[in-house]
Write a protein that holds these residues in place. Sequence first.
Motif, PDB file in Angstrom:
ATOM      1  N   THR A 289      14.095   4.230   3.561  1.00 52.13           N
ATOM      2  CA  THR A 289      14.038   4.702   4.947  1.00 52.13           C
ATOM      3  C   THR A 289      12.620   5.075   5.347  1.00 52.13           C
ATOM      4  O   THR A 289      12.135   4.706   6.425  1.00 52.13           O
ATOM      5  CB  THR A 289      14.970   5.918   5.137  1.00 52.13           C
ATOM      6  OG1 THR A 289      16.310   5.542   4.808  1.00 52.13           O
ATOM      7  CG2 THR A 289      14.925   6.416   6.577  1.00 52.13           C
ATOM      8  N   MET A 290      11.933   5.798   4.466  1.00 50.28           N
ATOM      9  CA  MET A 290      10.565   6.208   4.771  1.00 50.28           C
ATOM     10  C   MET A 290       9.630   5.006   4.826  1.00 50.28           C
ATOM     11  O   MET A 290       8.757   4.938   5.707  1.00 50.28           O
ATOM     12  CB  MET A 290      10.071   7.199   3.707  1.00 50.28           C
ATOM     13  CG  MET A 290       8.735   7.838   4.052  1.00 50.28           C
ATOM     14  SD  MET A 290       8.809   8.840   5.541  1.00 50.28           S
ATOM     15  CE  MET A 290       7.187   9.615   5.514  1.00 50.28           C
ATOM     16  N   GLY A 291       9.793   4.059   3.917  1.00 47.23           N
ATOM     17  CA  GLY A 291       8.958   2.860   3.933  1.00 47.23           C
ATOM     18  C   GLY A 291       9.119   2.073   5.223  1.00 47.23           C
ATOM     19  O   GLY A 291       8.136   1.615   5.819  1.00 47.23           O
TER      20      GLY A 291
ATOM     21  N   ILE B  81       6.033   1.578   8.236  1.00 50.66           N
ATOM     22  CA  ILE B  81       5.586   0.270   8.732  1.00 50.66           C
ATOM     23  C   ILE B  81       5.981   0.086  10.191  1.00 50.66           C
ATOM     24  O   ILE B  81       5.204  -0.442  10.999  1.00 50.66           O
ATOM     25  CB  ILE B  81       6.163  -0.861   7.868  1.00 50.66           C
ATOM     26  CG1 ILE B  81       5.705  -0.721   6.414  1.00 50.66           C
ATOM     27  CG2 ILE B  81       5.729  -2.222   8.404  1.00 50.66           C
ATOM     28  CD1 ILE B  81       4.217  -0.830   6.221  1.00 50.66           C
ATOM     29  N   PHE B  82       7.181   0.547  10.543  1.00 49.09           N
ATOM     30  CA  PHE B  82       7.634   0.430  11.928  1.00 49.09           C
ATOM     31  C   PHE B  82       6.725   1.223  12.858  1.00 49.09           C
ATOM     32  O   PHE B  82       6.327   0.744  13.926  1.00 49.09           O
ATOM     33  CB  PHE B  82       9.073   0.932  12.044  1.00 49.09           C
ATOM     34  CG  PHE B  82       9.683   0.712  13.405  1.00 49.09           C
ATOM     35  CD1 PHE B  82      10.335  -0.473  13.704  1.00 49.09           C
ATOM     36  CD2 PHE B  82       9.607   1.692  14.384  1.00 49.09           C
ATOM     37  CE1 PHE B  82      10.890  -0.681  14.956  1.00 49.09           C
ATOM     38  CE2 PHE B  82      10.149   1.497  15.639  1.00 49.09           C
ATOM     39  CZ  PHE B  82      10.804   0.307  15.924  1.00 49.09           C
TER      40      PHE B  82
ATOM     41  N   SER C 258      -0.736  13.359   4.129  1.00 47.86           N
ATOM     42  CA  SER C 258       0.566  12.771   4.462  1.00 47.86           C
ATOM     43  C   SER C 258       0.416  11.268   4.614  1.00 47.86           C
ATOM     44  O   SER C 258      -0.615  10.785   5.104  1.00 47.86           O
ATOM     45  CB  SER C 258       1.104  13.364   5.777  1.00 47.86           C
ATOM     46  OG  SER C 258       2.242  12.652   6.214  1.00 47.86           O
ATOM     47  N   ALA C 259       1.444  10.519   4.228  1.00 45.25           N
ATOM     48  CA  ALA C 259       1.431   9.066   4.393  1.00 45.25           C
ATOM     49  C   ALA C 259       1.473   8.665   5.861  1.00 45.25           C
ATOM     50  O   ALA C 259       1.152   7.519   6.209  1.00 45.25           O
ATOM     51  CB  ALA C 259       2.616   8.445   3.650  1.00 45.25           C
ATOM     52  N   TRP C 260       1.860   9.603   6.726  1.00 44.90           N
ATOM     53  CA  TRP C 260       1.902   9.287   8.156  1.00 44.90           C
ATOM     54  C   TRP C 260       0.509   9.050   8.722  1.00 44.90           C
ATOM     55  O   TRP C 260       0.345   8.253   9.655  1.00 44.90           O
ATOM     56  CB  TRP C 260       2.582  10.418   8.934  1.00 44.90           C
ATOM     57  CG  TRP C 260       4.056  10.454   8.737  1.00 44.90           C
ATOM     58  CD1 TRP C 260       4.788  11.358   8.022  1.00 44.90           C
ATOM     59  CD2 TRP C 260       5.004   9.514   9.259  1.00 44.90           C
ATOM     60  NE1 TRP C 260       6.116  11.051   8.054  1.00 44.90           N
ATOM     61  CE2 TRP C 260       6.284   9.927   8.814  1.00 44.90           C
ATOM     62  CE3 TRP C 260       4.902   8.375  10.052  1.00 44.90           C
ATOM     63  CZ2 TRP C 260       7.444   9.235   9.139  1.00 44.90           C
ATOM     64  CZ3 TRP C 260       6.054   7.679  10.382  1.00 44.90           C
ATOM     65  CH2 TRP C 260       7.309   8.107   9.920  1.00 44.90           C
ATOM     66  N   TRP C 261      -0.506   9.723   8.175  1.00 46.21           N
ATOM     67  CA  TRP C 261      -1.862   9.541   8.696  1.00 46.21           C
ATOM     68  C   TRP C 261      -2.368   8.116   8.531  1.00 46.21           C
ATOM     69  O   TRP C 261      -2.875   7.527   9.489  1.00 46.21           O
ATOM     70  CB  TRP C 261      -2.820  10.550   8.054  1.00 46.21           C
ATOM     71  CG  TRP C 261      -2.742  11.906   8.668  1.00 46.21           C
ATOM     72  CD1 TRP C 261      -2.280  13.061   8.105  1.00 46.21           C
ATOM     73  CD2 TRP C 261      -3.123  12.257  10.012  1.00 46.21           C
ATOM     74  NE1 TRP C 261      -2.351  14.102   8.989  1.00 46.21           N
ATOM     75  CE2 TRP C 261      -2.868  13.643  10.180  1.00 46.21           C
ATOM     76  CE3 TRP C 261      -3.650  11.542  11.090  1.00 46.21           C
ATOM     77  CZ2 TRP C 261      -3.125  14.326  11.364  1.00 46.21           C
ATOM     78  CZ3 TRP C 261      -3.913  12.211  12.273  1.00 46.21           C
ATOM     79  CH2 TRP C 261      -3.650  13.576  12.395  1.00 46.21           C
TER      80      TRP C 261
ATOM     81  N   TYR D 133       0.835  -1.217   0.000  1.00 46.06           N
ATOM     82  CA  TYR D 133       0.000   0.000   0.000  1.00 46.06           C
ATOM     83  C   TYR D 133       0.864   1.259   0.000  1.00 46.06           C
ATOM     84  O   TYR D 133       0.650   2.176  -0.811  1.00 46.06           O
ATOM     85  CB  TYR D 133      -0.921  -0.026   1.218  1.00 46.06           C
ATOM     86  CG  TYR D 133      -1.684   1.264   1.452  1.00 46.06           C
ATOM     87  CD1 TYR D 133      -2.735   1.626   0.613  1.00 46.06           C
ATOM     88  CD2 TYR D 133      -1.360   2.104   2.504  1.00 46.06           C
ATOM     89  CE1 TYR D 133      -3.444   2.807   0.825  1.00 46.06           C
ATOM     90  CE2 TYR D 133      -2.054   3.278   2.726  1.00 46.06           C
ATOM     91  CZ  TYR D 133      -3.088   3.627   1.886  1.00 46.06           C
ATOM     92  OH  TYR D 133      -3.789   4.794   2.087  1.00 46.06           O
ATOM     93  N   PHE D 134       1.857   1.292   0.894  1.00 40.72           N
ATOM     94  CA  PHE D 134       2.721   2.475   0.953  1.00 40.72           C
ATOM     95  C   PHE D 134       3.620   2.583  -0.274  1.00 40.72           C
ATOM     96  O   PHE D 134       3.979   3.682  -0.691  1.00 40.72           O
ATOM     97  CB  PHE D 134       3.558   2.452   2.232  1.00 40.72           C
ATOM     98  CG  PHE D 134       2.750   2.694   3.476  1.00 40.72           C
ATOM     99  CD1 PHE D 134       2.128   3.916   3.684  1.00 40.72           C
ATOM    100  CD2 PHE D 134       2.587   1.701   4.427  1.00 40.72           C
ATOM    101  CE1 PHE D 134       1.374   4.155   4.823  1.00 40.72           C
ATOM    102  CE2 PHE D 134       1.833   1.927   5.563  1.00 40.72           C
ATOM    103  CZ  PHE D 134       1.218   3.155   5.768  1.00 40.72           C
ATOM    104  N   SER D 135       3.966   1.456  -0.877  1.00 37.27           N
ATOM    105  CA  SER D 135       4.752   1.476  -2.110  1.00 37.27           C
ATOM    106  C   SER D 135       3.910   1.943  -3.289  1.00 37.27           C
ATOM    107  O   SER D 135       4.331   2.787  -4.083  1.00 37.27           O
ATOM    108  CB  SER D 135       5.328   0.077  -2.385  1.00 37.27           C
ATOM    109  OG  SER D 135       6.133   0.071  -3.547  1.00 37.27           O
ATOM    110  N   ASP D 136       2.689   1.406  -3.396  1.00 39.06           N
ATOM    111  CA  ASP D 136       1.789   1.758  -4.503  1.00 39.06           C
ATOM    112  C   ASP D 136       1.301   3.198  -4.436  1.00 39.06           C
ATOM    113  O   ASP D 136       1.346   3.938  -5.423  1.00 39.06           O
ATOM    114  CB  ASP D 136       0.552   0.846  -4.484  1.00 39.06           C
ATOM    115  CG  ASP D 136       0.798  -0.469  -5.213  1.00 39.06           C
ATOM    116  OD1 ASP D 136       1.730  -0.531  -6.028  1.00 39.06           O
ATOM    117  OD2 ASP D 136       0.046  -1.420  -4.951  1.00 39.06           O
TER     118      ASP D 136
END
Length: 482
Positions: free
Chosen positions: A305-307, A311-312, A368-371, A293-296
């Motif tokens: 690093t962000m990926g 997930i972490f 943001s992907a953080w949400w 999901y985060f890659s797509d």
Amino acid sequence: MAPVQTVKMSNFRWVICALLFLATTINYMDRQVLSLTWKDFIAPEFHWTDGDYGTITGMFSLFYAIANLFAGKFIDWMGTKKGYLIAIFVWSLGAVLHAGCGWVAMTVEGYDSVAQLGQLTGDAAVAIATISVWLFLSCRLILAVGEAGNFPAAIKATAEYFPKKDRAFSTSIFNSGASVGALAAPATIPLLARAWGWEMAFIIIGCLGFVWMGLWMWLYERPAKNKRVNQAELNYIEQDNDLAEAQDRDNMKEEKTIPFLQCFTYKQTWSFLVGKFMTDGVWWFFLFWAPAYFSDQYGYTSDSTMGILLIFTLYAIVTILSIGGGYLPTYFVDKKGMNPYLGRMRAMFIFACFPVLGLFAQPMGAYSAWWPAILIGLLGAGHQAWSANLFSTIGDMFPKSTIGTIVGLGTMAGGIGSMSINLGSGKFFDWAADQGDAFTFFGFEGKPAAYMVVFCICAVAYLIGWCIMKALVPKYKPIVLE
């Protein structure tokens, strides 16, 4: 008159809990290796689509479901110690065997090196994709058969080593191994794959199970036979037993078991099956699909690093918040005077509300992907707390001799639910990507719209499951065998 000496109670039951936690951590790391390597390492080599990956994860869930039909009974038959050893040996072997899939595909198709596979096109690429999917399915079958024994054995060990009032808390601790495993996986597996290849990631993580086997053989015995458990701790463990049960233990008599088919005549069984079917697939969906999901959606590969941080962070939230979930029913029982089942169901309703946050993951991802990472993490924390208490309802209402069987049946139901959502999602994502802006949902188009649909299903699954469970078993009603 000599002063009365009191013997301090040993606490070896927590060592057993730690071993169960470690096994569950390894269990989830083994199944997570594929989800963290397929999109960025394996798919380019074998020409996989989302549908191919969905088939593998969906069929793994089906294998797991079928294996769970027999795993609980197998653990009850073999006993906790031997049954757990066999289970972790099989799944560790299956994990390691994944590493050979590239070599076998290369050999069967007659190529000189694995590196050639990613350069193929046309029919040759389709052939490699097909054979590699079948090879991975074979390894996932072995992995699933072994992993099916983990929770029946762990729940049985928990029932043997903890009184009823502590089982939800101890279960939440070992069950948090699922989120800890999922937490450790993104911090290690993509880096292993990048440094030494995806094959070594499967080998290194798979071998951890063989190390655990040595610890289990050394430390585990039933409480009454374990020299590390003193009489004070044994009395604490056995506090729920009445005099007749204590005499049975002393005389080494076997407790009656419920015949397999008779289990389906109890509403308590169906309540557990519904709870697992409705919710296990949600956890497995995010476990298998979050890295993709985060890659797509955001372009963060699993080894970036962000990926890794996303997930972490997701599983750090799950880990930190979920452990407290086991304490809430204890609070309701000890402080509010509720019976264990009522306290557990009250807590489970609260945890069933957490996944509703999943409705906002995709919309907030526009900022943001953080949400999505944070909101999915809160959803996962609710699941883990829910799951710990769901497992503990079995110990509340079923005799110990049948716990493994009921856990196996419930995990089978959960596996079927997971197969449905993972297999369906893979096909759905491919279809939505092909449709593009012709498919819309809540303002999203194409594949993002498909993710939004699945997130909505995940968000309401727990509340629906809780309502059905409460309707089936509205009050505490333990099963008593004549």
